[in-house]
Structure formats: C-alpha cells, structure tokens
Motif scaffolding. Structure first.
Motif, mmCIF file in Angstrom:
data_model
loop_
_atom_site.group_PDB
_atom_site.id
_atom_site.type_symbol
_atom_site.label_atom_id
_atom_site.label_comp_id
_atom_site.label_asym_id
_atom_site.label_seq_id
_atom_site.Cartn_x
_atom_site.Cartn_y
_atom_site.Cartn_z
ATOM 1 N N GLY B 132 -7.741 -9.776 31.135
ATOM 2 C CA GLY B 132 -7.633 -8.700 30.266
ATOM 3 C C GLY B 132 -9.083 -8.424 29.503
ATOM 4 O O GLY B 132 -9.130 -7.723 28.479
ATOM 5 N N ALA B 133 -9.936 -9.171 29.866
ATOM 6 C CA ALA B 133 -11.134 -9.236 29.165
ATOM 7 C C ALA B 133 -12.536 -8.933 30.271
ATOM 8 O O ALA B 133 -12.975 -10.127 30.435
ATOM 9 C CB ALA B 133 -11.333 -10.334 28.130
ATOM 10 N N GLY B 134 -12.741 -7.943 30.475
ATOM 11 C CA GLY B 134 -13.945 -7.703 31.613
ATOM 12 C C GLY B 134 -15.102 -7.057 30.818
ATOM 13 O O GLY B 134 -15.821 -8.105 30.137
ATOM 14 N N SER B 135 -15.418 -5.986 30.736
ATOM 15 C CA SER B 135 -16.355 -5.276 30.186
ATOM 16 C C SER B 135 -16.240 -5.483 28.672
ATOM 17 O O SER B 135 -17.389 -5.695 27.817
ATOM 18 C CB SER B 135 -16.579 -3.834 30.477
ATOM 19 N N ASP B 136 -14.901 -5.499 28.227
ATOM 20 C CA ASP B 136 -14.659 -5.628 26.454
ATOM 21 C C ASP B 136 -14.485 -7.205 26.618
ATOM 22 O O ASP B 136 -13.389 -7.723 26.327
ATOM 23 C CB ASP B 136 -13.370 -4.976 26.413
ATOM 24 N N LEU B 137 -15.558 -8.010 26.747
ATOM 25 C CA LEU B 137 -15.231 -9.666 26.755
ATOM 26 C C LEU B 137 -14.654 -10.297 25.385
ATOM 27 O O LEU B 137 -14.000 -11.183 25.523
ATOM 28 C CB LEU B 137 -16.538 -10.126 27.018
ATOM 29 N N ALA B 138 -14.915 -9.382 24.511
ATOM 30 C CA ALA B 138 -14.651 -10.022 23.157
ATOM 31 C C ALA B 138 -12.863 -9.955 23.196
ATOM 32 O O ALA B 138 -12.347 -10.650 22.181
ATOM 33 C CB ALA B 138 -15.218 -9.380 21.964
ATOM 34 N N GLY B 139 -12.222 -9.260 23.941
ATOM 35 C CA GLY B 139 -10.876 -9.204 23.945
ATOM 36 C C GLY B 139 -10.309 -10.544 24.443
ATOM 37 O O GLY B 139 -8.951 -10.547 24.684
ATOM 38 N N LEU B 140 -10.941 -11.437 24.768
ATOM 39 C CA LEU B 140 -10.561 -12.723 25.620
ATOM 40 C C LEU B 140 -9.375 -13.469 24.796
ATOM 41 O O LEU B 140 -9.504 -13.367 23.559
ATOM 42 C CB LEU B 140 -11.627 -13.488 25.890
ATOM 43 N N ARG B 141 -8.374 -14.149 25.433
ATOM 44 C CA ARG B 141 -7.398 -14.651 24.718
ATOM 45 C C ARG B 141 -7.109 -15.971 25.041
ATOM 46 O O ARG B 141 -6.274 -16.780 24.428
ATOM 47 C CB ARG B 141 -6.217 -13.829 25.248
ATOM 48 N N PRO B 177 -7.391 -16.804 15.689
ATOM 49 C CA PRO B 177 -6.815 -15.619 16.110
ATOM 50 C C PRO B 177 -6.719 -14.647 14.848
ATOM 51 O O PRO B 177 -6.387 -13.456 15.037
ATOM 52 C CB PRO B 177 -5.344 -15.886 16.647
ATOM 53 N N ASN B 178 -6.943 -15.036 13.714
ATOM 54 C CA ASN B 178 -6.724 -14.294 12.622
ATOM 55 C C ASN B 178 -8.135 -13.786 11.847
ATOM 56 O O ASN B 178 -8.328 -13.282 10.787
ATOM 57 C CB ASN B 178 -6.187 -15.072 11.514
ATOM 58 N N GLN B 184 -15.375 -12.643 16.073
ATOM 59 C CA GLN B 184 -15.551 -13.885 15.015
ATOM 60 C C GLN B 184 -14.962 -14.905 15.255
ATOM 61 O O GLN B 184 -15.163 -16.181 14.697
ATOM 62 C CB GLN B 184 -15.430 -13.312 13.668
ATOM 63 N N GLY B 185 -13.625 -15.015 16.105
ATOM 64 C CA GLY B 185 -12.861 -15.987 16.373
ATOM 65 C C GLY B 185 -13.044 -16.755 17.572
ATOM 66 O O GLY B 185 -12.075 -17.496 18.155
ATOM 67 N N ILE B 186 -14.304 -16.793 18.128
ATOM 68 C CA ILE B 186 -14.433 -17.383 19.604
ATOM 69 C C ILE B 186 -15.514 -18.521 19.444
ATOM 70 O O ILE B 186 -16.407 -18.530 18.735
ATOM 71 C CB ILE B 186 -15.253 -16.374 20.410
ATOM 72 N N LEU B 227 -17.315 -29.072 21.626
ATOM 73 C CA LEU B 227 -17.589 -27.985 21.109
ATOM 74 C C LEU B 227 -19.198 -27.747 21.018
ATOM 75 O O LEU B 227 -19.611 -28.684 20.767
ATOM 76 C CB LEU B 227 -16.951 -27.898 19.723
ATOM 77 N N VAL B 228 -19.697 -26.786 21.564
ATOM 78 C CA VAL B 228 -21.017 -26.421 21.133
ATOM 79 C C VAL B 228 -21.358 -25.579 20.142
ATOM 80 O O VAL B 228 -20.643 -24.841 19.545
ATOM 81 C CB VAL B 228 -21.853 -25.742 22.423
ATOM 82 N N GLY B 229 -22.335 -26.132 19.099
ATOM 83 C CA GLY B 229 -22.568 -25.571 17.974
ATOM 84 C C GLY B 229 -21.438 -25.423 17.171
ATOM 85 O O GLY B 229 -20.708 -26.317 16.791
ATOM 86 N N GLU B 230 -21.477 -24.256 16.182
ATOM 87 C CA GLU B 230 -20.202 -24.428 15.258
ATOM 88 C C GLU B 230 -19.168 -23.711 15.794
ATOM 89 O O GLU B 230 -19.284 -22.874 16.808
ATOM 90 C CB GLU B 230 -20.670 -23.512 13.920
ATOM 91 N N GLU B 231 -18.093 -24.062 15.100
ATOM 92 C CA GLU B 231 -16.553 -23.261 15.553
ATOM 93 C C GLU B 231 -16.733 -22.002 15.246
ATOM 94 O O GLU B 231 -17.447 -21.488 14.254
ATOM 95 C CB GLU B 231 -15.562 -24.090 14.722
ATOM 96 N N ASN B 232 -16.179 -20.991 15.884
ATOM 97 C CA ASN B 232 -16.016 -19.422 15.738
ATOM 98 C C ASN B 232 -17.576 -18.972 15.759
ATOM 99 O O ASN B 232 -17.649 -17.584 15.607
ATOM 100 C CB ASN B 232 -15.451 -19.364 14.468
ATOM 101 N N LYS B 233 -18.510 -19.614 16.295
ATOM 102 C CA LYS B 233 -19.775 -18.898 16.376
ATOM 103 C C LYS B 233 -20.089 -18.612 17.890
ATOM 104 O O LYS B 233 -21.275 -18.099 18.318
ATOM 105 C CB LYS B 233 -20.742 -19.741 15.947
ATOM 106 N N GLY B 234 -19.015 -18.916 18.857
ATOM 107 C CA GLY B 234 -19.209 -18.718 20.191
ATOM 108 C C GLY B 234 -19.708 -17.469 20.790
ATOM 109 O O GLY B 234 -20.627 -17.329 21.755
ATOM 110 N N TRP B 235 -19.427 -16.219 20.066
ATOM 111 C CA TRP B 235 -19.890 -15.095 20.467
ATOM 112 C C TRP B 235 -21.467 -14.766 20.316
ATOM 113 O O TRP B 235 -22.030 -14.149 21.124
ATOM 114 C CB TRP B 235 -19.111 -13.935 19.941
#
Lengths: 380, 402
Positions: B132-141, B177-178, B184-186, B227-235
């Motif tokens: 469900g997350a191709g070009s819209d990668l930030a939609g990953l679940r 997820p919130n 921001q939650g990745i 985890l690489v770097g900080e939590e929730n900074k993956g994007w």
C-alpha cells in the motif's frame, strides 16, 4: 571542465540582456518591424556602439576578438528578444565568410565597416533545386577578361534586400552537385545585372530572391574551392542558431509556465492541474537537452577537424529542431486561443522557432546525413 | 567555459580505466555488457576487488573509506565503470545504508557494519516499499513496537530486490501510529534476515527472472540497539538516503556501451540482401538515440559541474531530468535491441531464470537470448527510484514553482 562565463563574458551577457529587456519589448519590436526595410537602423547603431557588430573580429579590424561563447551569449539574448536586425546575415555569415575565405586586404577593408555598422551583408546560397545542400550550385561564374560574371538565381537570401554586398556561391567548374569548383563572390548592390526582390519571412524577418544576369563578382578566396570555408562558417551559423533557439525556447517555456499560473479556469489556475504540470516539465526536459547540445556545439565549433566539428553542429541542429518543434507546439497549446494570435508574443516565438528549424537544414536532413557516418558518440 | 578535463583528471580517468579493465575479471564485464545474468558471486568478486583498491565507497566519509573526490572525479569513476560494463557496487550497501549509518548511526553500528558493508561481507536489502506504499512511501504500515530492549516487527515489505541473497535488511517501520503527520512516526531499523518470523517469497518479473521479493514480518524480535539514529526520525534518514548519489542516475555510460554494442550487432543481422547496419531506417533510429544520449551526457556534466557550488547532500532537482531522460534512453536501447534481433527475440528461455545456471545459447544467435528479457525487465527503470511521474512532480514543484 566548467560551464562558467568569465568576467568579460558576464559583462557582455548583462549588457546584451539589458538592451533586449529595455529596448526590445513586444511593442518596440512591432515598431521596428514597421520601420522602412523591416528593422531598426537605430537598434543597429546601438549594436555597433555596444561592440556587438565587431564582436567576432580581431581588434585590428575594429572588433573584440570574441569567440563562440561570446556569439552564443548574443544569440541567446537575441532569441529572447526575437531580434529582427540582420545580425546573422551580416556579422555571423557575411563577416564569417570574409574572415574564413577573404585575404588580408579584403578583411582589413571590410570587417571594420561591418563593426561600425556601415556595411550590411547577405549570403546567397539557396537555389530553387538545392534544398539544403551547400554544394548544390547551378549558378555559374565565368571569367570575362579580368572580371568574373555571374549567371543564376538565388532564393531566400536572408536579409538580401538590405545588403550592400551579397556573397554569392557560384560554380567555376564541374557539375551542379560537385563539391569542388565552387567559388564565393562578392556582388555589389545595387549593381548592373543584379536584381533583388525583398519580402518578409514568416517570423517577421526579411529575405530576398536574387537574380544574377552577368553581374560582376569579386572572388573571395579560391574561386575553385570555397566550400571548406563555407562549411565552416555554416557550422558557426548552426552553433549561433542553436543558441538563438535556446533563447527562443526558454522564453516560450517561461511564458507558458507564467501563463499557467495566472490563467484561471474551473475556479483555479490551470497550473494546478497535474496533467498540465507534467507537460510543462516535459517542455523543460526538451529545453535542457537543447541547451546541452547548443553548449556542445559552441564548445566544439572552433574544432579544427571539420568532420568532428560538423558532426556536433549537425547533431545540435537535430536536437534543436526536435526539441523546438515539440516545445513550440506545446507552448501554443497551453496558451490556448491567445497562442494562435498575432497579439501575443508566444506565437511569434513559435514562428521564429519554426523558421530556425528550416535554416541550414532541418532535423531530418541532418539526421539522415549523420546516420550515413559512424555515429555521434565519442570514441572511448 | 571549458569542456576539457585537467591533466590530473585525464590521468585519473586513465587510472580508473586501467583498474576496471585489469582488476575486474573480463568474463564478468563481458556478461554484464551482454546483459546476461550476473551472479551473486560475480557481484561479490567485483565489489571486493573495488573495495580492496578503495574504489567501492569513494563518497563515504574519509574515516570509513571515502576519498573526498571532487564531483568531476566521482563522475569519471562512474563513467569508466559504466562504459566498461563493470557491475556497480551493490547500491543498497554503498549508496543507501552505508552513508546513513556513517551519518546517523552509533559508533558501535559504524564499527560493526561499515567495513563489512563496504566489502559486501554483509549483503543488504531495502525494506521500504509496501503493497500500500509505493510512490506514497510515507503511507507505510509495517509496525515496530517496543517491548523492553527489543522491537517487535509486524508487516509486509515488497519489491525487495535480491532479498534472497540478503543477510540484513534496513527497514522503515511505523513506530508512532499517532504522530500528527504520517512522515513523523517512522523509524529506521536494521534487521538480521535470519531472525525467526521473516519469510521471503519470490516475485517473478516479466523476463522470468527472480530479482524482487515480498518479505513478511511476523512477530519478529529485533534488538532495540538496531535502531539507527533517533526514534521517529526515520523519514529524514530515508530522504537523505534517496538524495544521495544522484550523479550516476542517468547511467549514460551504460547506454553508451549498449549503443556501441547495437552498432556491432547490427553488422551481424541481415535485412534483405544487406547487413542491418546498412539499413537507412535502422541507422537513423540508432543515430537519433545517440544524439539524445550525447545531449544527456552534456546535461549530466552541467549537473556535475554545478555540484561544486551546491551545499553537500542537498540533491539538485536537475537530477530528476537525468532520471527521466536517462531511463527513457536506457529503455529505448532495449527496444532497439529487440527490434534488431527480429524473430529470435521470441523464444522464451525458461532456463534463464534465477542463479545463472542457464543455457541461453540453445536457440538462435547467442546475443538474441537476452533481447526480450532485457526489454521486459528494463521497464522497471522508469518505475523504481521514484517513478518518472514522481520525478515530474519534483521538477514541477522545485524548478517550475507549481
């Protein structure tokens, strides 16, 4: 490797661009076109004052010793302004032929007159049967005592109707399509046995049909072998036209993007629609590919090896032709109705672009010729 | 304005050329040049030879094997690699996860992973795309939930290239997820492929090959320290990764090698009473493509020259033009090869499937076997790495200001 202009070139670019912005708006251009002869002598004097008319010539000839990059700078700005004056005909073609084919005395006498703006030139090479072949010459030059006399018809001579002297290709030996036996002759206008019928071209510039009936011609260089010099100058003209086309395309593209941001339909700017944005992006790609080839042609036009030099000039003409046609058609389409009127600049850009496509050979012609050779990639 | 390279740059080119032509086994370069399957062992051999000479990771930080090259040197390195048909170092290692770990990873992660990543002792794959997350990668679940000193990962990744070879996967997982914005939650998490709960399922592509996979995560327990770097900074790290290494994206050298090969192969095929290379229509198509490529090469040089004046690590939106045009030209070369081959493009070589134990010579001329598979396979080029439509969106926004 760098693509930066040096300080002098930047200065030149600034001053030419300022001139075009200040003095070559849509209305001023229309006024220039309405002047006697179809272009502005006042502008011409300003070009002379800025040093543009002597730009490629040596200092001893009243010039600035500018090279291909300087010519490119002027061409691109002139493209943006859709300049009507006979710069290509007089400075690039006429001046180029005198530089490449003329002896020292001829150069010393004529080049300063070009630089000062007194002397206007034209290059007569097209004939009814020649299409784009430079060596396809049926016009005959015969020796008559100490004189050469010319017989034949030349067509679509750029700015042929204002020239004081016309440079005419004529055959001194061989048959119509031979590569040797071609001479280049200076013909004074007005003159006995010369008739010139001027007319406007589709882009608002001027051209002429020139008939020669025993007109006197003074040979420029070797009357039996002028073709190498002619081909060299035409390659220089191709590089100039490529840069002019980039100026035209960049202006068309900018105008289209602007228009898309302003024009509202369905309650919003048409530029909000992704389908149209993507078309504007495809135009950008066409423009940048054309710009790349214009740069390459500029950088390679001083190349001594005529085969390599021409290969790149021809490849640039193919790219310019293909990019320009598609980009121009899209620019008109995205402007909608206003794009097909004389009242708006974009259509005039489109018309100039379409004429540049034709000049010195269209994309198909050059592609067919290049395809005969061993390809256009550089050997590793 | 000057197109010529400095004497130092020319010497550098010679050095690169000599290296690629002498230190990379000829049979590997030949296979790659013909578009034949290059095996895992071939890729490892190539990358280890490059790494030994310090040529696998020139764009990494100096402390970890980087070379501090100028953009022009990097360009020459890539150009010589591509025109000599040398398989590039594994992008997942050297262009993607390596630079991210070097920039954002802990000291322990750097020590543990970077040398092995450069040397391809660890084979990485990329866990970004999802059904469900191709070009819209930030939609990953795919989710990672913290449980003491572990993450528990659940979800599904797809289009995972060469996951069947991979030792490790770098994954984008949803850890909050919130979060107000979905970006921001990745988090960016490194996962050992041998961990229980991971299933790899092959996806067969049109050419019959096995290049991509689905990767399933079912209650996979991963040490928190991965985890690489900080939590929730993956994007942010993912954006850094995708913006890295754009100069080679046009793959001008690859297309150049292909066009030169087409010119040679067209001497072998016949049309009517003459070789195909003497056919005017074919020559014009070939020449038109060469002109497009020459223009693209100049566009690429303009971008490379412009790098000098740009802040490091900020991608030049012009590189989207390189991706767009470069992919079109690469695809056009494969079309032309299929046209060149004619009827012998038709046989389907079932043996040409995974792992290279194939026998493509059995039907028709040997160069014919790869024509159709490459044509079908290379349709991916305008889809991966940000589809061409996404590149157009980027250009529309960044350059045209829409």
């Amino acid at each position: 490797m760098d693509f930066d202009l040096n300080d002098d070139q930047r200065l030149l670019k600034d001053s030419v661009e300022r001139l075009i912005t200040d003095k070559y708006g849509f209305d001023q251009r229309r006024a220039n076109m309405a002047a006697p002869g179809g272009w502005s002598r006042t502008m011409w004097a300003q070009f002379a004052e800025l040093g543009l008319l002597g730009l490629p010539f040596a200092e001893e000839h009243g010039g600035f010793g500018g090279g291909p990059v300087e010519a490119m700078i002027v061409a691109e700005a002139f493209g943006r302004g859709l300049v009507l004056e006979p710069y290509l005909a007089t400075v690039i073609l006429g001046g180029g032929l005198i530089r490449r084919a003329g002896d020292a005395a001829t150069q010393a006498s004529l080049l300063p007159q070009i630089a000062s703006g007194e002397l206007l030139l034209a290059f007569a090479h097209v004939e009814p049967q020649s299409r784009y072949e430079l060596h396809n010459v049926a016009t005959i030059a015969r020796q008559d005592g100490a004189r050469w006399r010319l017989e034949g018809d030349k067509g679509v001579v750029l700015h042929g109707d204002c020239a004081n002297k016309i440079l005419v290709t004529a055959r001194t030996a061989g048959s119509t399509r031979d590569r040797t036996g071609i001479g280049l002759f200076l013909v004074d206008v007005p003159g006995e046995g010369v008739s010139v019928r001027g007319y406007p071209t589709q882009d608002g510039l001027r051209a002429a049909e020139v008939s020669l009936a025993g007109a006197t011609g003074i040979p420029l260089g070797d009357p039996a072998n002028a073709l190498p010099a002619i081909e060299r100058v035409v390659d220089e003209a191709l590089a100039f036209l490529a840069a002019e086309a980039v100026g035209v395309m960049a202006a068309m593209h900018a105008s289209t993007v602007d228009y898309m941001k302003q024009r509202k339909q369905f309650g919003r700017a048409i530029g909000d629609f992704q389908a149209l944005q993507h078309r504007a992006v495809d135009m950008l790609v066409l423009l940048e590919q054309a710009r790349s080839m214009a740069l390459l042609a500029t950088m390679m036009v001083a190349e001594d090896d005529p085969v390599e030099r021409h290969k790149v000039a021809a490849a640039a003409k193919v790219q310019i032709g293909r990019s320009g046609r598609k980009l121009g058609q899209e620019a008109v389409q995205l402007h909608g109705g206003i794009g097909v009127t004389m009242e708006y600049m974009v259509g005039h850009y489109f018309k100039r672009m379409s004429m540049i496509e034709i000049l010195f050979g269209d994309a198909d012609t050059h592609l067919a010729q290049l395809a005969e050779g061993s390809g256009v990639l550089e050997a590793a | 304005m000057d197109l010529s390279f400095t004497p130092e740059e020319r010497a550098f080119r010679e050095e690169m050329r000599r290296f690629f032509r002498t230190e990379i086994p000829a049979e590997i370069r030949e296979k790659a040049g013909k578009g034949e399957h290059v095996s895992k062992a071939d890729l490892i051999t190539t990358q280890q030879a490059m790494n030994k000479a310090g040529l696998a990771t020139p764009h990494w930080p100096r402390a970890w094997g980087g070379r501090d090259w100028t953009p022009v040197q990097t360009y020459i390195w890539l150009d010589e690699m591509q025109t000599n048909s040398v398989p590039a170092p594994l992008a997942f290692n050297t262009s993607m996860v390596g630079p991210v770990i070097a920039e954002f990873g802990s000291e322990a992660q750097k020590q543990r992973f970077l040398p092995a990543t450069a040397n391809l002792d660890i084979w990485w794959c990329q866990g970004f795309s999802e059904p469900g997350a191709g070009s819209d990668l930030a939609g990953l679940r795919t989710s990672a939930v913290r449980d003491g000193d572990e993450w528990v990962v659940n979800g599904q990744k797809t289009w995972t290239t060469l996951a069947q070879h991979a030792d490790w996967i770098f994954c984008l997982c949803r850890t909050d997820p919130n979060a107000a914005k979905k970006q921001q939650g990745i988090s960016f998490i490194l996962i050992d492929m041998k961990t229980p709960g991971i299933t790899v399922r092959p996806i067969q592509t049109l050419d019959g090959g096995h290049e991509v996979n689905e990767v399933w995560f079912d209650e996979v327990r991963v040490p928190y320290e991965n985890l690489v770097g900080e939590e929730n900074k993956g994007w942010d790290y993912a954006k850094f990764l995708l913006g890295n290494e754009r100069t080679g994206i046009a793959r001008v050298g690859v297309s150049k090698a292909r066009l030169l090969r087409l010119r040679e192969l067209a001497k072998l095929e016949r049309i009517g009473d003459k070789p195909l290379i003497e056919d005017r229509h074919f020559r014009e198509k070939l020449t038109a493509l060469e002109i497009e490529l020459r223009a693209l090469e100049m566009t690429q040089l303009r971008v490379v020259a412009g790098e000098r004046d740009r802040p490091r690590g900020v991608p030049n939106p012009m590189s989207s033009i390189l991706k767009l045009k470069g992919s079109e030209i690469q695809q056009a070369t494969t079309e032309l090869l299929m046209e060149l081959v004619g009827p012998y493009a038709m046989p389907y070589h079932a043996g040409a499937e995974p792992e290279g134990d194939n026998d493509p010579q059995s039907i028709g001329p040997e160069y014919a076997a790869e024509a159709a598979p490459t044509y079908f396979n290379w349709r991916k080029i305008s889809i991966y790495g940000g589809s061409n439509e996404i590149q157009r969106n980027i250009l529309a926004k960044a350059i045209l200001g829409f």
